[in-house]
Design a protein around this motif. Sequence first.
Motif, PDB file in Angstrom:
ATOM      1  N   LEU A 229       0.982  -1.217  -0.004  1.00 45.56           N
ATOM      2  CA  LEU A 229      -0.044  -0.188  -0.005  1.00 45.56           C
ATOM      3  C   LEU A 229       1.035   1.208   0.086  1.00 45.56           C
ATOM      4  O   LEU A 229       1.909   1.447   0.597  1.00 45.56           O
TER       5      LEU A 229
ATOM      6  N   ALA B 238      -2.746  12.482  -9.052  1.00 44.25           N
ATOM      7  CA  ALA B 238      -3.114  11.161  -8.492  1.00 44.25           C
ATOM      8  C   ALA B 238      -3.146  10.122  -9.595  1.00 44.25           C
ATOM      9  O   ALA B 238      -2.556   8.940  -9.325  1.00 44.25           O
TER      10      ALA B 238
ATOM     11  N   GLU C 190      -1.077   6.587  -9.911  1.00 43.76           N
ATOM     12  CA  GLU C 190      -1.729   5.303  -9.992  1.00 43.76           C
ATOM     13  C   GLU C 190      -1.054   4.430 -10.923  1.00 43.76           C
ATOM     14  O   GLU C 190      -0.833   3.302 -10.884  1.00 43.76           O
TER      15      GLU C 190
ATOM     16  N   LEU D 168       0.872  -2.171  -6.588  1.00 44.09           N
ATOM     17  CA  LEU D 168       0.742  -1.233  -5.508  1.00 44.09           C
ATOM     18  C   LEU D 168      -0.491  -0.465  -5.561  1.00 44.09           C
ATOM     19  O   LEU D 168      -0.746  -0.220  -6.518  1.00 44.09           O
ATOM     20  N   ARG D 169      -0.840   0.000  -4.504  1.00 41.41           N
ATOM     21  CA  ARG D 169      -2.295   0.541  -4.568  1.00 41.41           C
ATOM     22  C   ARG D 169      -1.861   1.777  -3.745  1.00 41.41           C
ATOM     23  O   ARG D 169      -1.609   1.886  -2.779  1.00 41.41           O
ATOM     24  N   ALA D 170      -2.726   2.890  -4.239  1.00 44.09           N
ATOM     25  CA  ALA D 170      -2.681   4.070  -3.234  1.00 44.09           C
ATOM     26  C   ALA D 170      -3.777   4.306  -2.472  1.00 44.09           C
ATOM     27  O   ALA D 170      -5.023   4.196  -2.454  1.00 44.09           O
ATOM     28  N   LEU D 171      -3.461   4.473  -1.175  1.00 44.17           N
ATOM     29  CA  LEU D 171      -4.424   4.874  -0.173  1.00 44.17           C
ATOM     30  C   LEU D 171      -4.627   6.479  -0.200  1.00 44.17           C
ATOM     31  O   LEU D 171      -3.613   7.119  -0.018  1.00 44.17           O
ATOM     32  N   LEU D 172      -5.605   6.831  -0.185  1.00 40.74           N
ATOM     33  CA  LEU D 172      -6.015   8.091  -0.361  1.00 40.74           C
ATOM     34  C   LEU D 172      -6.283   8.940   1.143  1.00 40.74           C
ATOM     35  O   LEU D 172      -6.669   8.626   1.906  1.00 40.74           O
TER      36      LEU D 172
ATOM     37  N   ILE E  75      -9.830   9.394 -11.543  1.00 41.19           N
ATOM     38  CA  ILE E  75      -9.746  10.195 -10.678  1.00 41.19           C
ATOM     39  C   ILE E  75      -9.455  11.760 -11.277  1.00 41.19           C
ATOM     40  O   ILE E  75      -9.689  12.589 -10.468  1.00 41.19           O
TER      41      ILE E  75
ATOM     42  N   GLU F  60     -14.403  10.317   0.768  1.00 46.86           N
ATOM     43  CA  GLU F  60     -13.364  10.262   1.883  1.00 46.86           C
ATOM     44  C   GLU F  60     -13.940  11.044   3.131  1.00 46.86           C
ATOM     45  O   GLU F  60     -13.559  10.448   4.292  1.00 46.86           O
TER      46      GLU F  60
ATOM     47  N   ALA G  78      -9.736   5.104   1.910  1.00 46.58           N
ATOM     48  CA  ALA G  78     -10.229   4.667   0.592  1.00 46.58           C
ATOM     49  C   ALA G  78      -8.935   4.059  -0.282  1.00 46.58           C
ATOM     50  O   ALA G  78      -7.914   4.961  -0.335  1.00 46.58           O
ATOM     51  N   LEU G  79      -8.973   3.000  -0.778  1.00 49.11           N
ATOM     52  CA  LEU G  79      -8.018   2.491  -1.922  1.00 49.11           C
ATOM     53  C   LEU G  79      -8.447   2.909  -3.182  1.00 49.11           C
ATOM     54  O   LEU G  79      -9.773   2.300  -3.722  1.00 49.11           O
ATOM     55  N   LEU G  80      -7.568   3.637  -4.041  1.00 47.45           N
ATOM     56  CA  LEU G  80      -8.143   3.927  -5.443  1.00 47.45           C
ATOM     57  C   LEU G  80      -7.800   3.011  -6.460  1.00 47.45           C
ATOM     58  O   LEU G  80      -6.828   2.106  -6.615  1.00 47.45           O
TER      59      LEU G  80
ATOM     60  N   HIS H 139      -6.564  -7.009  -1.733  1.00 46.93           N
ATOM     61  CA  HIS H 139      -5.970  -6.188  -0.670  1.00 46.93           C
ATOM     62  C   HIS H 139      -6.736  -6.106   0.556  1.00 46.93           C
ATOM     63  O   HIS H 139      -6.782  -5.190   1.297  1.00 46.93           O
TER      64      HIS H 139
END
Lengths: 345, 345
Positions: free
Chosen positions: A74, A91, A95, A103-107, B82, B95, B105-107, B127
């Motif tokens: 993450l 963003a 991504e 890998l993932r983006a946590l906002l 996004i 959010e 939030a995972l995008l 995830h």
Amino acid sequence: MSARSAVQPNPQRPSSVRQIAEIVGVSIATVSRALNAPHQVTPATRNRILEAASRVGYRPSPLGRNLVVGRSHLVGLIVPNIGFPLYGLMARSVEDILEPLGLRALLASSDDDNDREVEAAQSLLRHAVDGGIVINSRASASLPSGPRYPWIHLSPEAAGLSGAVELDNVAGGRLAGQHLLSLGRRRLAHVAGEGREGDDREAGFLEALRDHPLEAVGRAVGDYSEQTGRISTRAILERVGRDGLDGLFLASDIMAAGALRELREAGLRVPEDVAVIGFDDAEFAGLLTPPLTTVRQPAKAMGAAAARLLLQSYTLESSETLSNQPVLFAPELVVRGSSVAAHHS
Amino acid sequence: MSARSAVQPNPQRPSSVRQIAEIVGVSIATVSRALNAPHQVTPATRNRILEAASRVGYRPSPLGRNLVVGRSHLVGLIVPNIGFPLYGLMARSVEDILEPLGLRALLASSDDDNDREVEAAQSLLRHAVDGGIVINSRASASLPSGPRYPWIHLSPEAAGLSGAVELDNVAGGRLAGQHLLSLGRRRLAHVAGEGREGDDREAGFLEALRDHPLEAVGRAVGDYSEQTGRISTRAILERVGRDGLDGLFLASDIMAAGALRELREAGLRVPEDVAVIGFDDAEFAGLLTPPLTTVRQPAKAMGAAAARLLLQSYTLESSETLSNQPVLFAPELVVRGSSVAAHHS
DNA sequence: CTGAAAGCGCTAACAT
DNA sequence: ATGTTAGCGCTTTCAG
């Protein structure tokens, strides 16, 4: 009410390595290997395992896995406000770089607030992010960090920090100034923006003007809103008079939109009477009347660069460290109808 | 620079409950309790534990915790892109609702692609998200789901799914039609958009027009780009003639921006000759010349509603289920200068 | 090539 | 009020 129990040993719980191991009649270690290191397992058993896995719809639990390998895959992404187009673009490109690597983006949104930003960082850390990118940080220095939590900074105030991506705002201001001069404009004015960004843009603008015989230079400050764009323009006009202005540079496109409106209402023609140039190249810049000349901020490229920097720090030895030199991005002049009369179209 | 080490036995690995337990001389269970259920622990020991914890900079590992409690406190958020302002706004308000509850939030971006969306959903599931919100889904039905993975749909095509938030596009089209009629316009045209959304907006528009003695009704289809807004407008103009149009409704603000430009270049005045109305109320709508009248899509409210729906499904018994009735949002007419000549200003 | 066993960090009965 | 024990789902030595 409800499937509280009684039907299956466990109707609700998703399938696990253990379940598969029992079905196939091997140990859970073998199941794990069949999934993660297929070549370490006899094709025959491997197939039986894979088959059983897909039959029960097995999904490896990242929770169990992460716990043992110590990474969550993450990445934290702190943004002033994801609802702002410029940040959204950044963003998005972050991504795009991260995704192929799993890998993932946590906002998290900071609203440009120092405290909220620090809280966001802590919250992300609690979610075990492996690292993070923070856009337009207000609290770069006080962000909780450590060798295992690299923060990449994507902002104008990151100078001196270990992983940073910046826009060369000074160069952007210079571009604007040079453009107006090259158009033969000599009665210039600038509506500056707040903060470091605004200062740098103005510095570049003035630098371009230096050594040029100007008839007048006006100035006002805005807060990047259409409102202040209008008001500042009006104020400048009142100060220098209708004939005292033939070139106007504003530190953002939104302010420039306000300026266009104000100039029109004052009966001045753009670009004939005054050439206008904004900053950012927002989505709407080309939709304004006339289409707005502007200094483009390469949002996508900058986001991508930040993501790559983060990736790079992933593979670093813990003793190594990222360069202290920020990655500098050059803005680009986009000429439209607000500075040069349309040829035809 | 910095505290590379020497202080602690283990410079790299973060502190754990065990470490604190050893320092204080209690069991790890007590440490856990002191942290999670403070009142179950004697003030004296609790303080010693808390003190030790902060001294070693203890951060509870969500990985360990999640593994045992079975929830990640992560929520998936699938968005077409996004970088699009409308979606960014929705994401932001999602959010805002989630954050106070410790959810993040995972995008994931789907680019309006069916396959990418399903992949994104699977990736998010891997995830271990506790649930998710999917905006403008193309593959609602085929999303991997289950009682433990509630997906909330925020889109026009979610009809019949268990948790859905929709904009009443038909009502929006009707609003546009009624407005033009109320202005006395009788030679109308519509530039429709693609997909279910576009169809609904058009249906509402035509519904409003029914039973009114119209002199003409033109039509074209666009793909929500400025380009097709222009082209469609031109095509309509060629078909009905300069005098055959006095009211134009377009299925998006971007297309309307193109229409404004085209009309101007054709020498037609807006709103005197033709009134123009868009859809969405994008950021730039008010910046256009003239400012664009439009049908507002309440993005923030819709995002918040979706988030609340998700929260609601969190607390449901597993046998219960969310309503099949979508939460319907009413659009709102925003009147600006493109349909009504400015009073003054 | 495969199994047994240990353990990642934490919580939750169940005892005491 | 606190300790003991078990175990969440998975990977990874270490033996065989």
